[in-house]
Motif scaffolding. Structure first.
Motif, PDB file in Angstrom:
ATOM      1  N   ASN A  87     -13.606  25.602  -2.934  1.00  0.00           N
ATOM      2  CA  ASN A  87     -13.084  26.862  -2.008  1.00  0.00           C
ATOM      3  C   ASN A  87     -12.212  27.557  -3.189  1.00  0.00           C
ATOM      4  N   GLY A  89     -10.936  30.734  -3.597  1.00  0.00           N
ATOM      5  CA  GLY A  89     -10.453  31.584  -2.350  1.00  0.00           C
ATOM      6  C   GLY A  89      -9.232  31.341  -1.480  1.00  0.00           C
ATOM      7  N   SER A  93      -4.691  31.849  -2.797  1.00  0.00           N
ATOM      8  CA  SER A  93      -4.145  31.937  -1.471  1.00  0.00           C
ATOM      9  C   SER A  93      -3.170  31.792  -1.508  1.00  0.00           C
TER      10      SER A  93
END
Length: 149
Positions: A87, A89, A93
């Motif tokens: 992940n 992302g 983030s």
């Protein structure tokens, strides 16, 4: 009023502000490390373990067009490991959240430093009595030297 003045003195000390900044930024950095481990490193280790143990399944096990089964296994985009995914992302983030928080903390500390500087100047103006100017001191020294001759 004494309690409020004591609180102002406590907050205006640099050590307290530095410690608070360290705790907040350290907590935000912890989220980056947690995301790196959970979203990048752990799934990567799972891929390596599945390669070693042979638990890896491929989406294409038979020949498709001109590709052989060996080439389809070598195409990493078709690998499926149940329960794992990288992940990126989530990791990005966490980094963006850290940068936003660090910028906000920077602005708050910069504002506190400006207020502290204004407060110190005001206190110095109140405490420091108006003394003689440099010209007056030089004239006094000159007169003392003339008297000494």
């Amino acid at each position: 009023m004494k309690f409020v003045d004591e609180f102002k003195d406590f907050i205006s000390r640099g050590n307290v502000v530095d410690m608070a900044v360290g705790v907040v930024v350290g907590g935000a950095f912890k989220s980056i490390v947690d995301s790196l481990v959970a979203d990048i490193i752990d799934p990567g280790i799972a891929y390596v373990v599945s390669l070693i143990t042979g638990a890896l399944k491929t989406a294409a096990t038979s020949t498709v067009g001109d590709t052989s089964a060996v080439e389809s296994v070598m195409d990493m985009s078709k690998w499926i490991i149940p329960g794992t995914s990288i992940n990126i992302g989530n990791f990005l983030s966490a980094i963006i959240n850290f940068l936003i928080l660090a910028f906000i903390i920077f602005c708050v500390v910069k504002g506190l430093n400006k207020l502290n500087d204004k407060f110190k100047k005001k206190v110095e103006e109140e405490v420091t009595p108006a003394g003689p100017t440099q010209e007056e001191l030089l004239a006094e020294i000159r007169d003392l030297l003339k008297d000494k001759e």
